[in-house]
Design a protein around this motif. Structure first.
Motif, PDB file in Angstrom:
ATOM      1  N   UNK A  29       0.851  -1.190   0.000  1.00 60.36           N
ATOM      2  CA  UNK A  29       0.000   0.000   0.000  1.00 60.36           C
ATOM      3  C   UNK A  29       0.891   1.246   0.000  1.00 60.36           C
ATOM      4  N   UNK A  30       0.559   2.202  -0.861  1.00 58.87           N
ATOM      5  CA  UNK A  30       1.356   3.421  -0.965  1.00 58.87           C
ATOM      6  C   UNK A  30       0.434   4.624  -1.093  1.00 58.87           C
ATOM      7  N   UNK A  52      -1.705   6.790  12.445  1.00 55.10           N
ATOM      8  CA  UNK A  52      -0.689   5.933  13.054  1.00 55.10           C
ATOM      9  C   UNK A  52      -1.237   5.182  14.266  1.00 55.10           C
ATOM     10  N   UNK A  53      -2.196   5.784  14.967  1.00 52.27           N
ATOM     11  CA  UNK A  53      -2.865   5.072  16.053  1.00 52.27           C
ATOM     12  C   UNK A  53      -3.656   3.889  15.507  1.00 52.27           C
ATOM     13  N   UNK A  54      -4.411   4.145  14.432  1.00 58.71           N
ATOM     14  CA  UNK A  54      -5.206   3.080  13.821  1.00 58.71           C
ATOM     15  C   UNK A  54      -4.302   1.989  13.246  1.00 58.71           C
ATOM     16  N   UNK A  55      -3.173   2.384  12.703  1.00 59.11           N
ATOM     17  CA  UNK A  55      -2.244   1.402  12.143  1.00 59.11           C
ATOM     18  C   UNK A  55      -1.657   0.524  13.247  1.00 59.11           C
ATOM     19  N   UNK A  56      -1.302   1.140  14.366  1.00 59.18           N
ATOM     20  CA  UNK A  56      -0.716   0.385  15.476  1.00 59.18           C
ATOM     21  C   UNK A  56      -1.717  -0.601  16.070  1.00 59.18           C
ATOM     22  N   UNK A  57      -3.003  -0.254  16.045  1.00 61.57           N
ATOM     23  CA  UNK A  57      -4.037  -1.120  16.618  1.00 61.57           C
ATOM     24  C   UNK A  57      -4.589  -2.137  15.626  1.00 61.57           C
ATOM     25  N   UNK A  58      -4.113  -2.077  14.380  1.00 58.44           N
ATOM     26  CA  UNK A  58      -4.585  -3.017  13.373  1.00 58.44           C
ATOM     27  C   UNK A  58      -5.868  -2.601  12.685  1.00 58.44           C
ATOM     28  N   UNK A  59      -6.403  -1.439  13.041  1.00 51.65           N
ATOM     29  CA  UNK A  59      -7.676  -1.009  12.458  1.00 51.65           C
ATOM     30  C   UNK A  59      -7.511  -0.508  11.029  1.00 51.65           C
ATOM     31  N   UNK A  77       5.657   0.646   7.497  1.00 49.10           N
ATOM     32  CA  UNK A  77       5.643   1.220   8.840  1.00 49.10           C
ATOM     33  C   UNK A  77       5.663   2.742   8.809  1.00 49.10           C
ATOM     34  N   UNK A  78       6.257   3.324   7.769  1.00 52.47           N
ATOM     35  CA  UNK A  78       6.384   4.779   7.679  1.00 52.47           C
ATOM     36  C   UNK A  78       5.335   5.391   6.752  1.00 52.47           C
ATOM     37  N   UNK A  79       4.163   4.768   6.689  1.00 51.20           N
ATOM     38  CA  UNK A  79       3.110   5.266   5.791  1.00 51.20           C
ATOM     39  C   UNK A  79       2.770   6.722   6.084  1.00 51.20           C
ATOM     40  N   UNK A  80       2.607   7.077   7.370  1.00 50.15           N
ATOM     41  CA  UNK A  80       2.278   8.461   7.724  1.00 50.15           C
ATOM     42  C   UNK A  80       3.330   9.435   7.229  1.00 50.15           C
ATOM     43  N   UNK A  81       4.577   9.076   7.381  1.00 53.49           N
ATOM     44  CA  UNK A  81       5.673   9.938   6.914  1.00 53.49           C
ATOM     45  C   UNK A  81       5.642  10.093   5.400  1.00 53.49           C
ATOM     46  N   UNK A  82       5.333   9.005   4.697  1.00 53.97           N
ATOM     47  CA  UNK A  82       5.267   9.067   3.234  1.00 53.97           C
ATOM     48  C   UNK A  82       4.121   9.956   2.761  1.00 53.97           C
ATOM     49  N   UNK A  83       2.979   9.841   3.432  1.00 53.63           N
ATOM     50  CA  UNK A  83       1.841  10.691   3.060  1.00 53.63           C
ATOM     51  C   UNK A  83       2.183  12.156   3.284  1.00 53.63           C
ATOM     52  N   UNK A  84       2.755  12.461   4.443  1.00 51.78           N
ATOM     53  CA  UNK A  84       3.105  13.851   4.746  1.00 51.78           C
ATOM     54  C   UNK A  84       4.077  14.402   3.715  1.00 51.78           C
ATOM     55  N   UNK A  85       5.061  13.613   3.316  1.00 57.77           N
ATOM     56  CA  UNK A  85       6.037  14.063   2.325  1.00 57.77           C
ATOM     57  C   UNK A  85       5.361  14.343   0.981  1.00 57.77           C
ATOM     58  N   UNK A  86       4.406  13.486   0.589  1.00 53.78           N
ATOM     59  CA  UNK A  86       3.706  13.708  -0.675  1.00 53.78           C
ATOM     60  C   UNK A  86       2.809  14.945  -0.625  1.00 53.78           C
ATOM     61  N   UNK A  87       2.141  15.153   0.504  1.00 48.47           N
ATOM     62  CA  UNK A  87       1.281  16.336   0.636  1.00 48.47           C
ATOM     63  C   UNK A  87       2.114  17.615   0.601  1.00 48.47           C
ATOM     64  N   UNK A  88       3.247  17.575   1.246  1.00 47.05           N
ATOM     65  CA  UNK A  88       4.166  18.722   1.234  1.00 47.05           C
ATOM     66  C   UNK A  88       4.626  19.015  -0.184  1.00 47.05           C
ATOM     67  N   UNK A  89       5.046  17.961  -0.886  1.00 49.40           N
ATOM     68  CA  UNK A  89       5.520  18.121  -2.253  1.00 49.40           C
ATOM     69  C   UNK A  89       4.421  18.643  -3.166  1.00 49.40           C
ATOM     70  N   UNK A  90       3.215  18.122  -3.005  1.00 46.72           N
ATOM     71  CA  UNK A  90       2.093  18.543  -3.851  1.00 46.72           C
ATOM     72  C   UNK A  90       1.778  20.024  -3.652  1.00 46.72           C
ATOM     73  N   UNK A  91       1.835  20.489  -2.402  1.00 46.73           N
ATOM     74  CA  UNK A  91       1.546  21.898  -2.127  1.00 46.73           C
ATOM     75  C   UNK A  91       2.623  22.795  -2.713  1.00 46.73           C
ATOM     76  N   UNK A  92       3.875  22.434  -2.509  1.00 50.64           N
ATOM     77  CA  UNK A  92       4.970  23.243  -3.042  1.00 50.64           C
ATOM     78  C   UNK A  92       4.970  23.224  -4.572  1.00 50.64           C
TER      79      UNK A  92
END
Length: 235
Positions: A29-30, A52-59, A77-92
């Protein structure tokens, strides 16, 4: 505008307010923040902390399994970080496109003149912009909009002047202004989603400039935030 359902909260919202997660051919998943990757996908409308809370709990895995009709996939494991990086890039990238199309101006003098003439539709500042400069340009904006006394101010971005300058290919990009209404909407669509996902904290005056943005934690909501503002209740 197409609507999609968040796999974690069940809330239905315009797709542009959500983040798509795409299932790749390798079973991973990406993030797909532009919503254009081929194949099956699912949507989320929550903050990084809630994700990340939902990911840690399996939800998150359970929600994706139901949405994708697939039980065999991996979530980085770093899905949240990847999303944030893409959102940042998209805005810039969006700011860069507006700069090249001529709907974005920079420089205190140019912005102040345009603001006083009523030509500014959105005012933006680097995170390390001086308070005096921000207040001066905001005052000029209010004068040009015949909106004195409203307390309206520009948006403080989650990046500093160096990052903005690099993204725009300009020297010392500290203050920015969008002079076209549709361009302002395009920038806000990206910026609001990025700010919401990261929980970027802004003062009440900044929120007045963006009715889509959520308030800082602990304050009453003053406008309509992107879907998922109350997602923590689901976890």
């Amino acid at each position: 505008m197409p609507e999609r359902r968040c796999v974690l909260t069940g809330e239905v919202s315009p797709a542009e307010q959500l983040v798509r997660l795409a299932l790749g051919p390798d079973g991973s998943v990406a993030p797909d923040v532009h919503g254009k990757a081929p194949g099956r996908g699912a949507w989320i409308g929550v903050s990084r902390a809630d994700l990340e809370t939902a990911q840690a709990k399996g939800k998150l895995k359970g929600g994706l399994a139901r949405a994708l009709h697939e039980g065999q996939f991996t979530i980085p494991d770093d899905l949240g970080e990847r999303i944030e990086a893409q959102l940042r890039r998209a805005t810039l990238d969006r700011l860069g496109l507006e700069s090249r199309s001529g709907t974005l101006i920079s420089g205190n003098e140019k912005i102040e003149q345009a603001a006083r003439r009523g030509q500014v539709r959105l005012l933006l500042h680097a995170s390390d912009a001086g308070e005096d400069g921000r207040k001066k340009l905001a005052q000029a904006w209010r004068v040009g909009e015949d909106d004195e006394g409203s307390g309206r101010e520009g948006q403080v971005l989650p990046v500093d002047r160096h990052t903005l300058s690099m993204a725009l290919g300009r020297e010392n990009a500290v203050h920015l202004a969008i002079t076209d209404a549709r361009a302002a909407d395009r920038v806000l669509a990206h910026l609001s989603r990025w700010q919401f996902f990261t929980g970027w904290s802004r003062d009440a005056a900044n929120r007045d400039s963006d009715p889509l943005a959520p308030p800082p934690a602990g304050e009453e909501k003053t406008g309509t935030a992107p879907a998922g503002t109350a997602a923590s209740d689901a976890f």
